[in-house]
Each structure stands twice: as C-alpha cells, then as structure tokens.
Design a protein around this motif. Structure first.
Motif, PDB file in Angstrom:
ATOM      1  N   ALA A   1      12.230 -29.762  30.837  1.00  0.00           N
ATOM      2  CA  ALA A   1      11.587 -29.963  32.278  1.00  0.00           C
ATOM      3  C   ALA A   1      12.495 -28.919  32.456  1.00  0.00           C
ATOM      4  O   ALA A   1      13.463 -28.669  32.630  1.00  0.00           O
ATOM      5  N   THR A   2      11.863 -27.313  33.358  1.00  0.00           N
ATOM      6  CA  THR A   2      13.127 -26.205  33.601  1.00  0.00           C
ATOM      7  C   THR A   2      12.289 -25.712  35.095  1.00  0.00           C
ATOM      8  O   THR A   2      13.293 -25.091  35.837  1.00  0.00           O
ATOM      9  N   SER A   3      11.818 -27.231  35.847  1.00  0.00           N
ATOM     10  CA  SER A   3      12.064 -27.064  36.684  1.00  0.00           C
ATOM     11  C   SER A   3      13.106 -26.971  37.817  1.00  0.00           C
ATOM     12  O   SER A   3      13.948 -27.590  37.612  1.00  0.00           O
ATOM     13  N   LEU A   4      12.648 -26.673  38.975  1.00  0.00           N
ATOM     14  CA  LEU A   4      14.238 -26.631  39.909  1.00  0.00           C
ATOM     15  C   LEU A   4      14.745 -28.689  39.938  1.00  0.00           C
ATOM     16  O   LEU A   4      16.065 -28.482  39.714  1.00  0.00           O
ATOM     17  N   LEU A   5      13.599 -28.469  40.139  1.00  0.00           N
ATOM     18  CA  LEU A   5      13.841 -30.155  40.962  1.00  0.00           C
ATOM     19  C   LEU A   5      13.805 -31.144  39.200  1.00  0.00           C
ATOM     20  O   LEU A   5      15.066 -32.250  39.387  1.00  0.00           O
TER      21      LEU A   5
ATOM     22  N   PRO B   1      21.318 -18.473  36.239  1.00  0.00           N
ATOM     23  CA  PRO B   1      20.193 -17.425  37.158  1.00  0.00           C
ATOM     24  C   PRO B   1      19.201 -17.652  37.171  1.00  0.00           C
ATOM     25  O   PRO B   1      18.403 -18.740  36.707  1.00  0.00           O
ATOM     26  N   THR B   2      17.607 -16.816  37.555  1.00  0.00           N
ATOM     27  CA  THR B   2      16.525 -16.723  38.279  1.00  0.00           C
ATOM     28  C   THR B   2      16.011 -15.281  37.601  1.00  0.00           C
ATOM     29  O   THR B   2      17.010 -14.753  37.633  1.00  0.00           O
ATOM     30  N   LEU B   3      15.105 -15.177  37.566  1.00  0.00           N
ATOM     31  CA  LEU B   3      14.697 -13.793  37.725  1.00  0.00           C
ATOM     32  C   LEU B   3      14.482 -13.041  38.718  1.00  0.00           C
ATOM     33  O   LEU B   3      14.420 -11.981  39.269  1.00  0.00           O
ATOM     34  N   LEU B   4      14.264 -13.817  40.021  1.00  0.00           N
ATOM     35  CA  LEU B   4      14.335 -13.283  41.099  1.00  0.00           C
ATOM     36  C   LEU B   4      15.586 -13.049  41.069  1.00  0.00           C
ATOM     37  O   LEU B   4      15.727 -11.592  41.915  1.00  0.00           O
TER      38      LEU B   4
ATOM     39  N   LEU C   1      15.309  -9.456  40.034  1.00  0.00           N
ATOM     40  CA  LEU C   1      14.173  -7.971  40.522  1.00  0.00           C
ATOM     41  C   LEU C   1      14.139  -7.061  41.950  1.00  0.00           C
ATOM     42  O   LEU C   1      15.558  -8.150  42.747  1.00  0.00           O
TER      43      LEU C   1
END
Lengths: 712, 296
Positions: free
Chosen positions: B4-8, B290-293, B296
């Motif tokens: 799973a790739t979610s933060l949690l 990193p995230t997509l944020l 951007l």
C-alpha cells in the motif's frame, strides 16, 4: 443557453470532485478513513424542441471499503488480540518462577536437601538443624510467593476482564448510536461514508475483545453477533456482564438473563481461559509439589524418633470447625478456601474391613531412656463404615481406651491425654504426655522394664534391657499377637557358668499371614551386658548387668511396622516438619521453628542416628506428586517447561498472526488508503476539467456578447 | 507483493519494522551480555527443562563430593588411629613374647615390661577416643562425645552399635565413624587383654602371659583388617569421586551446550540486527517525502 447549462453542470460536478479529493487529502493521516471518489454520470445529450440537454452530474460519493476484507481483518484481530493477551499473561506467570540460572524453586529445594545432608553428617548439631529450618522456611516462603503471584495475576486478569466488558458495552452502545445516525443520514439523503469508517473502527476495536460477525443492511446499518448471540441490532444493544464464582472462575453473561457468552477468541476469551483454566492448573501443580514436600518430610519425621528435646505434647497444625469435630475423619475433605480441613492428598484413607493400626504414640523418658509405645487401632465394626471414627472418637480412645471404632493398645490411662483445644477459627487436637515424658510418633522401638518400675511380667530386681531399632517384620499389626520376651532359665547376664536363657517371640507377616517366630538366646559372655543381640526384623536387644529370674508370663511389647498406616498424622498435621494444604499456606511447623532440634534425624533413639536426615536429603527425588508419582524436582521442571512452551507458542503464533494481519491491513490500505500522489494527480485532472468548463462558459459569454452587439 | 502506498500504511509498516529490528537488537545484546541463551522457560522450553535437570544433578554431585571430602578426611584420620592401635598391639604381643621368654623372666624385667604395657594401656585409652574437630571416630553414630569412659580398669562404652554413614552417590554410602564396641570390646576385649597382660607381667604369671600372646596377635590382626577395610573404603571413594568428577564435567558441558550463548553466532546476529535497525530508522525518515506536492 444549453451549452451554458452543460458547462454549468460540469463546473458543479468537478467542484464536488475537488471537494471530495480535498477531503481525501485532508484525511490522509486519519486512522480508519477510506478514500472516497465522486461518481460522475454523463447526462443524456438530447434535444427537445429548441432546448438541448446534457452535461454531467455528480451522482454519488463512493467509498472503496470491502466488507468481506473487513470481516477477515476482524477475525484476524480477534486471534491476534487473543494471542497477545495469552502471551502477556503467561509471561507474567513465567516471571514468577525466576531465572533458570538464578534462584528458583528448584535451587531452593536443592538447598533444603543440602541442609538435610549437613544434618545427616552432623545430626546432633543444633546450629545445622537451625540452618535446615531456615532453608525450609525459605523454600516454603518461595512457594507462598509464587502462589501469591499466581493469585495476583488471576486478580489482575479478572480486573482486566471487567474493564474489557465495560469497554465492549460502551462500544456496542456507540455502534447502536452510529446505526441511528446512518439511518438519519439516509433519510436526509447525505453520504454515510464517514459513518461507515467510524463503524469499521468500532467493529475492529470490538473484535480485539471477542470474535464478531457483522452483517450490513442496504443503508449501511450493521448488526453484530458473537457466539450466535445478537449484540447490536439497529439502535438496540445487548449488554454483557462479568460474573464471578466463589471458586474464582469468571464467566460472561448477557444482561440479566444469565445466558453465558462463550467467546472463542479475542482478549476476553484469553482472560477467561487464563482465570478458569491456565492459572488454576499452574496453582494445582504448585499445590501438588507443596503437598508432596509436606507429606514426604512428614512421613520421614513420623518414623523418626525424637531423642533430643522432645516436647511433652503435640498439637495438630490443622484447625477443625466445630462441625468437623463430629464428622467421620476421612470425609473431611479439602475446601476451596484452604481455611479448614485436609488437603486432598493428605486425607486419611480408612479400610472398611478388618482392623488395622492407625497411628503410634510413644512416650519417652529422656532421663531414664525408658519408652512406652501405644498404638491406636481401628475396627470398622459389623458393617461397612459402621464406626463413627470422628476426631472426638479419637480423643476418647486416647483418654479412655476406646471410642468410635478406635482402640488404644495397650490402654494408656494416666500416661497419655488428648483434647480438642479452641483455636482461632476452630479447634486443634492436642496429644500430651501426662507424666512429663516426651512423645513422638516414630517407629523406633524402645521398651525397657526398669528396676524402679518393673512391668508386671518382669520380676523386681531383674536386669533391665533396651529394645531398639525399627520393627520391619510385617506390614500389619495384630494386637492379639504382640512381641514377647520371657526368661526360661534364670541366671546372671554374661556369666558363662550360669547364664540366663531368654525366649523372644516376634510376630512376622508372610503372605499376609502373621505368625510368631520364636528364638532362644543364652546370655553368656557372647551376649554380655551392653552387647546388643541382633533379633532380626530391625530390632536389637541389649541387657544391663545383673540377673534374671524365671517369669511365668512373657513380657508383651507392642510392635508395628508403620507409624501412621492410613495417614492420620498427615491429615491432622501432627508431628510434621512442614504444614499446610498447598503452595499458598505451606510453612514450617511452629514447633519446629521454635525448636529446630525437633526435626527427627534418625529412626533409632541412639545418639547420632541420622538415617532419617539422609532420607530427607533425598526430598527432590523421593518426594513424589501423588497424582503422577513424579518427583517434585521433575514436576517443577515440567511446570517450567510447560509454562515456557505456552509463552513460546503464544509468541510464535502471535508473530505469524501479526504477519497475517499486516498482510490483510496492507490489502485494505491498497483499497482504502489515501495515496497523496494519486489524489494530487486527480486534483490536477479535476482542476483542468473545471477550467475547461469555465472556458466553455467564457466562450458562451463571448458568443452571447457578440450576438448582443449585432442586435444593437 | 504489492504494498500500500498510503501515508498511513507506509508509516505503520515502518513502525512495525523498527520495533521488530529493535527487539532483535535487544535479544542479541542480552544473549551476548549475559552469556546465556536460556534464562526463562520460553527461551527454549526443552532446553530450560534440561538445564534445570542438569543443574539439579550438579547440585547433588557437589553434595556427594563434599561428603566424600568430609568422609575422606575422617577415614584418613581413622586409618592413622587404627594403624597406631594395630602397632600398639604388635608391641604388646612382642612384650608378651619377651615376658614369656625364660631369658627375661626375672621379676625386675617383668616389672619393667609391665610398666611398658601400662603405657600402652594409656595410649590405647587415648586412641579409642580419637577425634578430629570434635567428632569422635569410634563412637558409632554418637560421634559428639568421647565413646569410652574409664574408671581405673573398668571401661564403659557409651557409643552406639551402628556406624555413621554418609551418602556419596545415589546408591552408595560410606562410613564416617566406626562402632567402638565391636572394634575394641567384642568379641575380643582389647582393654581387658592389655590389663591382663600388665597384671600377669607384674605378678610374674608367665603362663597367662603366654596365653595372652595369641589374643594380642588376634586383636592386632583384627585392627589391621578393619584398617584395611577403611583403606579400601577410602580407595572406593576415590573411584566414586573420579566418576562424579567425570559426570560433573560432562553435565557442565551439556548444560553449556543447552543454555549458554554461542558467542560467535550471537555476535554476528547482534551485528546484523544493528544494521537492520539502522536501516529501518533511515527508511522511516524517507516516508513523508517525496510526494507529487514537491514537484508542483
């Protein structure tokens, strides 16, 4: 205008999509939150007259939750919680046993054995006897401490079970309230996704306590059952209560109905398993070890002769209620409170046919070395268990010669007395010498007609003698066949020219039949004064200097193979080294603590006799647990291994279950987890769609402006 | 496996891995520091049971070896006393031989020989109450007080008829004392033999002196036999001690195998656990980025 309305619908739909995406991103770190998605539905493009319809509508906000996966997670959570709880409880239990390579019950039993070994090499050293008592006290205290620890764990687990029940009831209430909220939300036409997330969290919490089955209605309301019993349905809950019993066990019951709930997994199941089965089983084994030690050392003590500083009275360690005084002794059984009565393993066992000897009481004059042996016999009477055989009967028999099937042989009027003395919580049996002699219950035979107080069969002025040793000629006693010594030819002891001749008859049991074996001895220089005559069957006869006259009647001497044939001494706690009913209350007998030299070291009254101390030194291997005939040392090793195995099994199964749960959780997170990257990409997409729709409106506005300017 | 790739999911997975790595480091550290891999039953239930059993066995062996040490000291001292008694009666027999000989049978020489016997009697009285550390050898189980008391020539034995024994293995025991009655009073009365010799020499009764020679030799032989028996017992104890020492070493080796830490293995394990722990910590620091944020 139609293009404008189409674009407007797109603006509204994508705005809602962005709202949902924002909600997802906002809850990226919220436990239990499931990613939501806006369902966009294209409106049918059609024309009615000059009016054109179409565009897009946000028809729903979906959640990615999978109820089947959730159900598997609930099951896995129950099992995981069950294993974690069991592991925690058994680890606490294991810690009571101490370190394998440090001080533990095994090392303390070895220390006590070593102390008895020291007594065997120095049987008359009071300092060493004190050290042995100290070592035994430490052993008993360690058993008390472990048993208290087990009780403490049981109490703590019971408290935890109570807290769990409270928490479960609160959670059930919250689920019911949530059901009502979901119903109301449905009426209002709103989304119930957040309610579903809360619902899943509550169900998972509930699953940690007990295994559940959840079923859902179309509107999202959940019904919860456990063990086939409905706990939540709509807005109604079934409350659970914790019910305890006098024996310390716990049960879960539904409301006031009394119907039991039997969870098979979850922490509540483990609490119940621990309090009702695992901890009592451990305590039972500790009790068995304690009773084996009490019984073994008591048996050795009772066959030993106290030639040192014996007391003139013996007091039972067991306390009896006034009701028990009138009860048949072998029906007074162990009670759960350990306050009164016998430990099961120490309870006496009366044969229901024929007569038998029950116990031996010796009265010993430490100054003259003279001893008298009295035996309490028991006869059932005409029918099975015809005799009442109460404690009061035993007292009567010792005081008057007979009572309730008991008989004292020979009668000891004026020599022994028995009484039931009020003590805290009941009565204690006291057996005392009334002529200042010390008393014991050993099997050592000491009988010496003296010049000062000759027996009726022994002529005044005759040479006295000492009969010593422990009779080994049979396993049963027949009062009609006592051992006899008779002078058949008068003479002077040790004189080769005029030696006396004596005839000794000894009852010997062979094949269950007792017959007399008679031997004559000529007391010439080979059997001079002070030279022991080996009579066989464990006995020696030593004459003093002097002469012997002819006797018409033989001198009768009571012999008995056993001091305590049916376990009365053990049950009453008389002449014990250790007393108690189990691990909780095992302790060194008060009279032994006040006078350590009362520990019998030998079976003969001879100074330095140490065979009993040697036998006591073998307590680790020779004291055996009654139910399994396992030595106490081995029983303890088995207990440590068994508890260790339980901890190890729970831990290793827990590791596997953690992996299973982790895998399921990963699957769920793939499904419902908020992937920020994904949501940001969606947001860009939605933003672009929104911009495009806005551009359409702008273009329509430009078209309208152009059209209006033409009209102007 | 797809993760799973979610933060949690990423953070909870990282926490699980950190805890697991931390526990492995602690386990390995304890094994290396304590030197034992089995401290409680759950470490290895089978090995724990074996360790308890072997420790109990070693405790019993220690007790038996201590008993052997004690008994050996007593028997060596007993052996010396018996040797002295045996020699004493050899001397007495020689004196009797001299007394019975016509060449020396004048009254003065007989009186001198009688005096020598009197000295031997005194010596025997002392030897019969031989003790070490307050423990008397020839009183049977009554080793706490002198077994023989003397009033002139009257000898009274106050000991017991049984020897005091001590366990030296699960099935064997050995004697730490001897009953003096059967040693010096019955069937041959050693004191009486010497006093009779003294009296016969002082009165010139050479016939009785001659008669006593055989008795004295028999007593000496009997004492020698008992001494030999004690010596054999001491020798036997040495064999038992040798066996016990051997069993003790084997048991200690087995105990070490069952419960002690394999240092090489544990050290490697500790090193690997440390690396895994550090890696888990480093991975955890990368979870949020990193995230997509960031782009951007």
């Amino acid at each position: 205008m139609s293009s404008l309305s189409v674009a407007l619908s797109a603006l509204q739909a994508h705005q809602q999509s962005m709202l949902v995406t924002s909600q997802n991103i906002a809850n990226a770190g919220t436990t239990g939150y499931s990613t939501q998605r806006t369902v966009l539905t294209a409106n049918v493009l059609k024309t009615t007259g000059n009016t054109i319809y179409g565009g897009v509508t946000a028809t729903a906000i979906d959640s990615a939750r999978d109820s089947a996966l959730d159900a598997r997670i609930y099951d896995a959570t129950s099992l995981q919680s069950s294993l974690d709880t069991t592991s925690s409880i058994t680890s606490d239990l294991e810690s009571l046993f101490g370190s394998i390579d440090g001080t533990n019950l095994q090392t303390q039993m070895e220390a006590a054995a070593s102390a008895f070994n020291d007594m065997a090499t120095n049987p008359d050293d009071d300092a060493i006897a004190s050290a042995a008592v100290e070592s035994l006290s430490t052993l008993a205290a360690l058993l008390n401490q472990i048993a208290d620890g087990v009780d403490s764990i049981a109490a703590s687990v019971t408290d935890q079970a109570g807290s769990a029940v409270d928490d479960v009831n609160q959670t059930l209430g919250e689920l019911a309230a949530l059901n009502l909220s979901i119903k109301r939300s449905g009426y209002a036409g709103g989304s119930s996704n957040e309610y579903a997330d809360q619902q899943a969290l509550l169900l998972e919490k509930l699953a940690g306590y007990l295994q559940i089955d959840a079923s859902y209605q179309d509107n999202g309301e959940v019904s919860v059952t456990c063990d086939g019993t409905m706990l939540v349905s709509g807005g109604v809950t079934q409350q659970i209560a914790l019910a305890g019993s006098s024996s310390g066990t716990i049960n879960y019951v539904l409301g006031d109905s009394g119907i039991r709930l039997e969870p098979v997994s979850g922490s509540m199941a483990s609490y119940q398993q621990a309090v009702n089965e695992d901890l009592p089983a451990c305590l039972e084994q500790l009790d068995a070890i304690a009773v084996a030690l009490i019984d073994y050392l008591g048996t050795q003590q009772s066959i030993g002769a106290d030639g040192g500083s014996g007391s003139t009275e013996m007091v039972s360690a067991t306390t009896f209620s006034s009701t028990q005084l009138g009860q048949n002794i072998d029906t007074i059984s162990y009670d759960a409170t350990h306050a009164l009565g016998f430990a099961d393993a120490l309870a006496p066992e009366f044969p229901d046919s024929g007569s038998c000897s029950v116990m031996r009481i010796n009265a010993f004059d430490q100054v003259s070395g003279l001893a008298s042996s009295y035996i309490v016999t028991y006869d059932t009477g005409s029918g099975p268990i015809a005799a009442s055989r109460t404690l009061q009967d035993l007292v009567d028999a010792i005081n008057t010669g007979s009572g309730g099937g008991f008989t004292l042989v020979p009668a000891a009027a004026g020599s022994l007395s028995a009484s039931l003395v009020p003590s805290s919580g009941g009565y204690k049996l006291v057996i005392a010498s009334t002529d200042s002699r010390s008393i014991d219950c050993g099997s050592a035979i000491d009988a010496r007609p003296s010049d000062a107080a000759p027996a009726t069969q022994w002529a005044a002025g005759d040479a006295g003698f000492v009969l010593s040793g422990s009779y080994t000629g049979g396993a049963s006693y027949d009062p009609s066949l006592p051992m006899t010594i008779q002078v058949t030819d008068a003479g002077t002891v040790g004189d080769d020219t005029d030696p006396p001749v004596i005839q000794v008859s000894i009852p010997v049991e062979k094949g269950g039949v007792v017959s007399m074996v008679t031997t004559s001895y000529t007391l010439d220089s080979s059997h001079a004064a002070g030279v022991p005559i080996d009579l066989g069957y464990g006995m020696e006869l030593t004459f003093d200097a002097g002469s012997l006259a002819l006797s018409s009647d033989p001198l009768e001497i009571a012999t008995d193979a056993s001091d305590d044939r049916i376990g009365v001494l053990g049950a009453l706690g008389i002449d014990r080294v250790l007393v108690g009913t189990g691990a909780r209350d095992i302790q060194v007998a008060a009279e032994i603590i006040s006078d350590p030299s009362r520990i019998a070291t030998g079976s003969a009254r001879a100074e330095g006799s140490s065979d009993i101390a040697s036998a006591m030194a073998d307590l680790v291997t020779e004291a055996q647990v009654a139910t399994s005939s396992t030595p106490v040392g081995t029983a303890y090793q088995q207990l440590v291994s068994r508890v260790g195995q339980a901890v190890s099994d729970a831990a290793s199964m827990g590791e596997v279950q953690t992996l299973v749960l982790s895998t399921l959780e990963n699957q769920r997170q793939i499904l419902i987890g908020v992937d920020v990257d994904e949501q940001m990409a969606l947001l860009i997409e939605q933003q672009q769609a929104y911009s495009a729709a806005a551009r359409v409106i702008s273009m329509v506005r430009e078209n309208l402006t152009t059209l209006i300017s033409i009209l102007d | 496996m797809i993760y799973a790739t979610s933060l949690l999911a990423r953070s909870s997975t990282a926490v699980i891995h950190i805890k697991d790595a931390q526990q492995r480091v602690l386990d390995a550290q304890y094994d290396v520091a304590s030197g034992t891999s089995v401290t409680v039953g759950s470490d290895d239930p089978v090995a724990a049971g074996q360790a308890l059993r072997m420790r109990a066995s070693l405790s019993r062996i220690d007790t038996w070896i201590a008993n052997i040490d004690l008994a050996e000291g007593r028997q060596n001292a007993m052996d010396d006393s018996l040797q002295a008694m045996s020699e004493l009666f050899s001397s007495a027999a020689t004196i009797a031989n001299q007394g019975a000989s016509s060449a020396t049978s004048n009254s003065d020489s007989l009186a001198a020989l009688s005096s020598e016997v009197e000295a031997l009697i005194t010596q025997l009285k002392s030897l019969s109450n031989s003790e070490a550390g307050g423990s008397y050898f020839f009183g049977g189980t009554a080793s706490g007080s002198p077994p023989f008391t003397f009033a002139g020539d009257v000898v009274t034995y106050q000991g017991t008829t049984d020897a005091q024994e001590v366990a030296i293995s699960s099935t064997q025991s050995t004697e730490m004392t001897l009953p003096g009655h059967s040693l010096l009073l019955s069937p041959l009365n050693a004191f009486e033999a010497l006093t009779s010799l003294r009296d016969a020499l002082s009165t010139g009764d050479t016939a009785t002196v001659s008669t006593l020679m055989d008795t004295l030799r028999d007593i000496s032989t009997n004492l020698y036999k008992v001494q030999t028996k004690v010596g054999a017992s001491t020798k036997s104890m040495e064999s038992v001690r040798s066996v016990l020492d051997s069993i003790s070493i084997t048991t200690q080796t087995d105990l070490s195998t069952a419960a002690d830490t394999d240092m090489a293995e544990a050290s490697v394990r500790l090193s690997a656990a440390n690396v895994a722990y550090e890696a888990a910590l480093q991975v955890a620091t990368k979870i949020a980025s990193p995230t997509l944020l960031d782009f951007l």
